[in-house]
Design an enzyme around this catalytic site. Sequence first.
Site, short mmCIF file in Angstrom:
data_model
loop_
_atom_site.label_atom_id
_atom_site.label_comp_id
_atom_site.label_asym_id
_atom_site.label_seq_id
_atom_site.Cartn_x
_atom_site.Cartn_y
_atom_site.Cartn_z
CB CYS A 84 -1.02 0.14 1.39
SG CYS A 84 -1.83 -1.41 0.65
CG HIS A 329 -6.35 1.76 -0.82
ND1 HIS A 329 -5.11 2.63 -0.88
CD2 HIS A 329 -5.74 0.82 0.02
CE1 HIS A 329 -4.31 1.67 -0.55
NE2 HIS A 329 -4.55 1.37 0.47
#
Lengths: 385, 385
Positions: A84, A329
Amino acid sequence: MTDPHVVGAGMIDFGELYEQSFDDLLESAYLSLIENVDKGVDPSDIDAAWYGTIDIANEGSSGSAVAHATGLFETPITRVENACATGSDAFRNAAQAVKAGDAEVALVIGAEKMTDSTEGLIASAALERLWRGRGVTMPAYFGMRATRHLEEYETTREQIAEISVKNHENGTKYPHAHQQFECTVEDVKESPTVSYPLNLYDCCPVTDGACAVLVTSEERAREFTDDPIRVAGYGLASDTFQRGAPEALTNFPATRQASSQAYERAGLGPDDIDVAEVHDCFSITELITYEDLGFCEDGKGGQFVDEGRPHLDGDKPVNPSGGLLSKGHPIGATGVAQIAEIFEQLRGEAGDVQVDSPEVGLQHNIGIGRNATGAVSCVNILERP
Amino acid sequence: MTDPHVVGAGMIDFGELYEQSFDDLLESAYLSLIENVDKGVDPSDIDAAWYGTIDIANEGSSGSAVAHATGLFETPITRVENACATGSDAFRNAAQAVKAGDAEVALVIGAEKMTDSTEGLIASAALERLWRGRGVTMPAYFGMRATRHLEEYETTREQIAEISVKNHENGTKYPHAHQQFECTVEDVKESPTVSYPLNLYDCCPVTDGACAVLVTSEERAREFTDDPIRVAGYGLASDTFQRGAPEALTNFPATRQASSQAYERAGLGPDDIDVAEVHDCFSITELITYEDLGFCEDGKGGQFVDEGRPHLDGDKPVNPSGGLLSKGHPIGATGVAQIAEIFEQLRGEAGDVQVDSPEVGLQHNIGIGRNATGAVSCVNILERP
């Protein structure tokens, strides 16, 4: 040695972009950047690029994918992958190359087509190697942190929910956000359970997106804008799940290490941060991050929320863009978009989510390798020069 | 601004390593490096790492995989992916960070578990997006270059085969090589056709492997060895298959662009190169690379071989290690291993494949994105300081 500066940013509206291919996302973000540079940029000025994607759709995407989407065929383009923290680490590598003098005008571009993933929702994505067989999905992993935080400290379920409420409220005012709706603490508490104690509104959605920013040297920054933003510091660190350190159950050592590197490089500390975009993949993640970044003491993340400090009008606004919870995201794009948002904030161009005259902004990601070997965090600090 | 220096290298024997996991490969290469640094290295001295893998086995590997294999949990570790140039681009990014002063002692590590790939052999790997439906596998793609080179120039089938003969002969003398056997031009010509005109012995094997090198600043290099090797230059470029430029049918514009960047940074030219490790995924690739790197004129690659110039005792030895054809091509490890080999050559430690007193060495990869959008090339130049 020059200081890297951000001189432009371009972002597409995040969402479920079924009608756009991965290449479309890259192209749109790039063209948005080119249009947004104040004094213009000739693509031939771009002499290197860093590209962030975890390639969740498993297209086998390398640097040449960006060459095709942008026409930058003779330009060095490095693809970076770091869970991430992919987008933010791509930015960090570009900043290093500009600092080294090896690139003068560097493109950073991140994209992810989450809706093309065969792995399904983040909400159900399992950590593959060690933990899948033990039932530890991403929400379960973060849910356990929440449970432990509730147990160890005076943190309440309502404080955790309030982070989602705040970010969704911000997101309604941010034009690129995916999930634009307001919700209450009760709504969060009553939304379907994903992994106790986290409910649906505690989880970020599955979102496609892309973003691009332009980084150049101090010497060349004013060719592109009269209002460049300096890259003051950056840090990156890994961590493991297998050390069994009790303190790692309520915080993320990788964030502490990455932010301390970034603070040291910048010669700044947590008190100097005027605005932050941090990694709220789940509501609890943001609460823990307040503590990891030093915005408050350990165990006081809940109180920090109660006092309204991370709200848009608080003294330490966090995720004015709506964060991952509202904005979405798209993994490779996320960190780059946070850089773009801090860039806009520091230039006073953040519209309805503008905070009061920030001088220094911080961007943060915490990620978990899909092969479940550990966590990675990247922190970048920007400031008005 | 400091010059990056290579001060150590560690490599495992390449092969079909079914008994080793991906983590085992990383750990073995790292431990080999630690053991091989002349004056020793304390792992706590390593303050950043770059990690190359295309993750062909789709493990979802991020920087944290290296943290686990090495124990470098608090160290920034960036995973780089750039098709077959993955390892060499990881090295380039590390060199840039050392130059920028952001890392003082950087680990570069590359690994690939090709035998775990669900995509099958390189020999049958198809270029996914545009070309698979049209039958263009990797061997077909390079085979077409061979056909065109045979047609346009006075190149002969025998000259192409001679490259495989040379590299296999070298490989029998190189301890880490996978396919250690000698063959003749006739053997190559009579081996089974893979994609006309390329036969089995024109193609690199499917190989697992890993390699690690240590890069540090000029100031600190002698802490680790009395015989450091300077990183003189590097370059990276992309290219497309879709421009239809006729010259791109017999050469690789990305290699030309990447090598001209590297030569310019190094202040050197093709005549200065004393030894080279280049990307011979197929025999024809090495022949084309002679021309792309400027070792000979366009169309004269065949003659260059006939004259014995790239042989171990020639004036421009290429692939003394046996190249990818003999040594194998574990993609993320390949470029790092080539750096390790040039490092050994320049230090006079290459044993039975040592060439005569080289001062300057070049490392080269040319790759094709799995999504078939284009080619990427990375070139690094090392020299005795």
